[in-house]
Motif scaffolding. Structure first.
Motif, PDB file in Angstrom:
ATOM      1  N   ARG A 126     -10.172   9.967  -3.150  1.00  0.00           N
ATOM      2  CA  ARG A 126     -10.963   8.769  -2.874  1.00  0.00           C
ATOM      3  C   ARG A 126     -12.445   9.019  -3.142  1.00  0.00           C
ATOM      4  O   ARG A 126     -13.114   8.228  -3.812  1.00  0.00           O
ATOM      5  CB  ARG A 126     -10.766   8.326  -1.427  1.00  0.00           C
ATOM      6  CG  ARG A 126     -11.594   7.093  -1.068  1.00  0.00           C
ATOM      7  CD  ARG A 126     -11.774   6.898   0.389  1.00  0.00           C
ATOM      8  NE  ARG A 126     -12.449   8.055   0.957  1.00  0.00           N
ATOM      9  CZ  ARG A 126     -12.422   8.358   2.249  1.00  0.00           C
ATOM     10  NH1 ARG A 126     -11.739   7.618   3.087  1.00  0.00           N
ATOM     11  NH2 ARG A 126     -13.063   9.403   2.708  1.00  0.00           N
ATOM     12  N   HIS A 151      -6.183  -3.327  -9.858  1.00  0.00           N
ATOM     13  CA  HIS A 151      -6.433  -3.314  -8.416  1.00  0.00           C
ATOM     14  C   HIS A 151      -7.232  -2.065  -8.008  1.00  0.00           C
ATOM     15  O   HIS A 151      -8.184  -2.167  -7.237  1.00  0.00           O
ATOM     16  CB  HIS A 151      -5.098  -3.389  -7.660  1.00  0.00           C
ATOM     17  CG  HIS A 151      -5.239  -3.419  -6.176  1.00  0.00           C
ATOM     18  ND1 HIS A 151      -5.869  -4.442  -5.514  1.00  0.00           N
ATOM     19  CD2 HIS A 151      -4.840  -2.531  -5.222  1.00  0.00           C
ATOM     20  CE1 HIS A 151      -5.854  -4.198  -4.214  1.00  0.00           C
ATOM     21  NE2 HIS A 151      -5.234  -3.046  -3.999  1.00  0.00           N
ATOM     22  N   LEU A 155     -10.994  -1.811  -6.328  1.00  0.00           N
ATOM     23  CA  LEU A 155     -11.276  -1.071  -5.084  1.00  0.00           C
ATOM     24  C   LEU A 155     -12.365  -0.021  -5.309  1.00  0.00           C
ATOM     25  O   LEU A 155     -13.248   0.165  -4.458  1.00  0.00           O
ATOM     26  CB  LEU A 155      -9.996  -0.410  -4.556  1.00  0.00           C
ATOM     27  CG  LEU A 155      -8.924  -1.346  -4.012  1.00  0.00           C
ATOM     28  CD1 LEU A 155      -7.654  -0.556  -3.687  1.00  0.00           C
ATOM     29  CD2 LEU A 155      -9.420  -2.077  -2.782  1.00  0.00           C
ATOM     30  N   THR A 170     -15.533  -0.420   4.190  1.00  0.00           N
ATOM     31  CA  THR A 170     -14.295  -1.199   4.217  1.00  0.00           C
ATOM     32  C   THR A 170     -13.473  -0.982   2.951  1.00  0.00           C
ATOM     33  O   THR A 170     -12.267  -0.708   3.021  1.00  0.00           O
ATOM     34  CB  THR A 170     -14.617  -2.702   4.376  1.00  0.00           C
ATOM     35  OG1 THR A 170     -15.474  -2.871   5.504  1.00  0.00           O
ATOM     36  CG2 THR A 170     -13.359  -3.518   4.567  1.00  0.00           C
ATOM     37  N   ALA A 171     -14.098  -1.100   1.799  1.00  0.00           N
ATOM     38  CA  ALA A 171     -13.375  -0.919   0.534  1.00  0.00           C
ATOM     39  C   ALA A 171     -12.921   0.526   0.365  1.00  0.00           C
ATOM     40  O   ALA A 171     -11.861   0.795  -0.208  1.00  0.00           O
ATOM     41  CB  ALA A 171     -14.252  -1.340  -0.643  1.00  0.00           C
ATOM     42  N   SER A 172     -13.706   1.447   0.888  1.00  0.00           N
ATOM     43  CA  SER A 172     -13.331   2.858   0.839  1.00  0.00           C
ATOM     44  C   SER A 172     -12.045   3.095   1.632  1.00  0.00           C
ATOM     45  O   SER A 172     -11.158   3.834   1.192  1.00  0.00           O
ATOM     46  CB  SER A 172     -14.477   3.706   1.396  1.00  0.00           C
ATOM     47  OG  SER A 172     -14.118   5.057   1.408  1.00  0.00           O
ATOM     48  N   ARG A 173     -11.945   2.440   2.769  1.00  0.00           N
ATOM     49  CA  ARG A 173     -10.716   2.551   3.579  1.00  0.00           C
ATOM     50  C   ARG A 173      -9.526   1.920   2.850  1.00  0.00           C
ATOM     51  O   ARG A 173      -8.413   2.451   2.890  1.00  0.00           O
ATOM     52  CB  ARG A 173     -10.919   1.872   4.938  1.00  0.00           C
ATOM     53  CG  ARG A 173     -11.827   2.623   5.857  1.00  0.00           C
ATOM     54  CD  ARG A 173     -11.845   2.006   7.243  1.00  0.00           C
ATOM     55  NE  ARG A 173     -12.933   2.556   8.010  1.00  0.00           N
ATOM     56  CZ  ARG A 173     -13.985   1.876   8.438  1.00  0.00           C
ATOM     57  NH1 ARG A 173     -14.084   0.589   8.190  1.00  0.00           N
ATOM     58  NH2 ARG A 173     -14.936   2.469   9.128  1.00  0.00           N
ATOM     59  N   LYS A 174      -9.791   0.777   2.213  1.00  0.00           N
ATOM     60  CA  LYS A 174      -8.713   0.119   1.461  1.00  0.00           C
ATOM     61  C   LYS A 174      -8.244   0.996   0.303  1.00  0.00           C
ATOM     62  O   LYS A 174      -7.043   1.076   0.017  1.00  0.00           O
ATOM     63  CB  LYS A 174      -9.183  -1.229   0.936  1.00  0.00           C
ATOM     64  CG  LYS A 174      -9.309  -2.296   2.005  1.00  0.00           C
ATOM     65  CD  LYS A 174      -9.769  -3.610   1.410  1.00  0.00           C
ATOM     66  CE  LYS A 174      -9.950  -4.665   2.484  1.00  0.00           C
ATOM     67  NZ  LYS A 174     -10.488  -5.925   1.934  1.00  0.00           N
ATOM     68  N   LYS A 177      -6.137   3.722   1.752  1.00  0.00           N
ATOM     69  CA  LYS A 177      -4.837   3.177   2.139  1.00  0.00           C
ATOM     70  C   LYS A 177      -3.954   2.968   0.906  1.00  0.00           C
ATOM     71  O   LYS A 177      -2.758   3.264   0.934  1.00  0.00           O
ATOM     72  CB  LYS A 177      -5.035   1.853   2.884  1.00  0.00           C
ATOM     73  CG  LYS A 177      -3.755   1.237   3.380  1.00  0.00           C
ATOM     74  CD  LYS A 177      -4.016  -0.048   4.139  1.00  0.00           C
ATOM     75  CE  LYS A 177      -2.713  -0.675   4.573  1.00  0.00           C
ATOM     76  NZ  LYS A 177      -2.922  -1.987   5.197  1.00  0.00           N
ATOM     77  N   TYR A 178      -4.543   2.473  -0.184  1.00  0.00           N
ATOM     78  CA  TYR A 178      -3.788   2.252  -1.413  1.00  0.00           C
ATOM     79  C   TYR A 178      -3.268   3.581  -1.979  1.00  0.00           C
ATOM     80  O   TYR A 178      -2.104   3.677  -2.380  1.00  0.00           O
ATOM     81  CB  TYR A 178      -4.656   1.525  -2.443  1.00  0.00           C
ATOM     82  CG  TYR A 178      -3.921   1.185  -3.713  1.00  0.00           C
ATOM     83  CD1 TYR A 178      -2.894   0.256  -3.714  1.00  0.00           C
ATOM     84  CD2 TYR A 178      -4.241   1.808  -4.907  1.00  0.00           C
ATOM     85  CE1 TYR A 178      -2.207  -0.052  -4.876  1.00  0.00           C
ATOM     86  CE2 TYR A 178      -3.564   1.510  -6.085  1.00  0.00           C
ATOM     87  CZ  TYR A 178      -2.537   0.580  -6.053  1.00  0.00           C
ATOM     88  OH  TYR A 178      -1.856   0.278  -7.198  1.00  0.00           O
ATOM     89  N   GLU A 181      -0.391   4.727   0.142  1.00  0.00           N
ATOM     90  CA  GLU A 181       0.824   3.958  -0.151  1.00  0.00           C
ATOM     91  C   GLU A 181       1.459   4.417  -1.460  1.00  0.00           C
ATOM     92  O   GLU A 181       2.679   4.499  -1.569  1.00  0.00           O
ATOM     93  CB  GLU A 181       0.498   2.463  -0.213  1.00  0.00           C
ATOM     94  CG  GLU A 181       0.197   1.861   1.132  1.00  0.00           C
ATOM     95  CD  GLU A 181      -0.356   0.441   1.042  1.00  0.00           C
ATOM     96  OE1 GLU A 181      -0.597  -0.054  -0.094  1.00  0.00           O
ATOM     97  OE2 GLU A 181      -0.566  -0.157   2.100  1.00  0.00           O
TER      98      GLU A 181
END
Length: 191
Positions: A126, A151, A155, A170-174, A177-178, A181
């Motif tokens: 990340r 996507h 991000l 926020t986007a760093s967390r998303k 998370k991506y 996943e």
């Protein structure tokens, strides 16, 4: 007098023969020091068990007596009382099939280590992506061919802008998370 000396001599020979008989008997068991090391190891295993969460303790499938001893130890606040309870847990482990319990305990600990390593790897990816590292992006794309490139690029851009503007990540967390996943999807398909 000669008979007295003769009897004494016979007695000495008899004692000498007993000594040679004793020398022939060899003890093949563990030394006292080894027994103490083994006992201390089991006390250490018990201490490791005290560090586990309740659901992890249940997964060890311990006998009721040992489980009660561990539950009691978790409630004890006194240092000396806790020490006695840890020794008691070690004593209970000596009477059980401790190798199976140790194996299950090592598996739980290995799972923690694996999860930590995985978490750090995802964080590194990340952070590299946010720093606009094309090599990291190429590595992720080659590892996860099913990735939604549009996507992930959105991000990455959003996380990069947040970092430059000192906003909440926020986007760093998303993005994290991506990535998680994606990796979970690979783990599921491998099994």
């Amino acid at each position: 007098m000669t008979s007295k000396n003769h009897n004494t001599g016979d007695r000495q020979n008899t004692v000498g023969q007993e000594n040679t008989d004793k020398e022939k008997i060899v003890y093949s068991g563990p030394s006292k020091s080894q027994v103490k090391r083994d006992c201390q190891h089991l006390v250490d295993v018990g201490e490791e068990m005290l560090k586990l969460k309740a659901d992890e303790l249940e997964s060890l499938e311990l006998p009721a007596e040992l489980e009660a001893a561990i539950t009691t130890a978790l409630k004890i606040k006194s240092r000396s009382g806790l020490k006695r309870q840890r020794l008691y847990i070690g004593k209970l482990l000596r009477s059980l099939d401790n190798e199976e319990i140790e194996h299950k305990l090592r598996n739980i600990q290995h799972r923690h280590d694996t999860n930590t390593a995985r978490f750090k790897r995802l964080e590194k990816w990340r952070d590299s992506l946010i720093e606009d590292d094309k090599q990291a992006l190429g590595e992720i794309i080659s590892r996860f061919p099913q990735i939604d490139r549009q996507h992930i690029n959105q991000l990455i851009r959003a996380a990069h802008q947040e970092k430059e503007q000192d906003k909440a990540p926020t986007a760093s967390r998303k993005l994290f998370k991506y990535l998680r996943e994606l990796e979970d999807g690979i783990d599921v398909s491998n099994e």
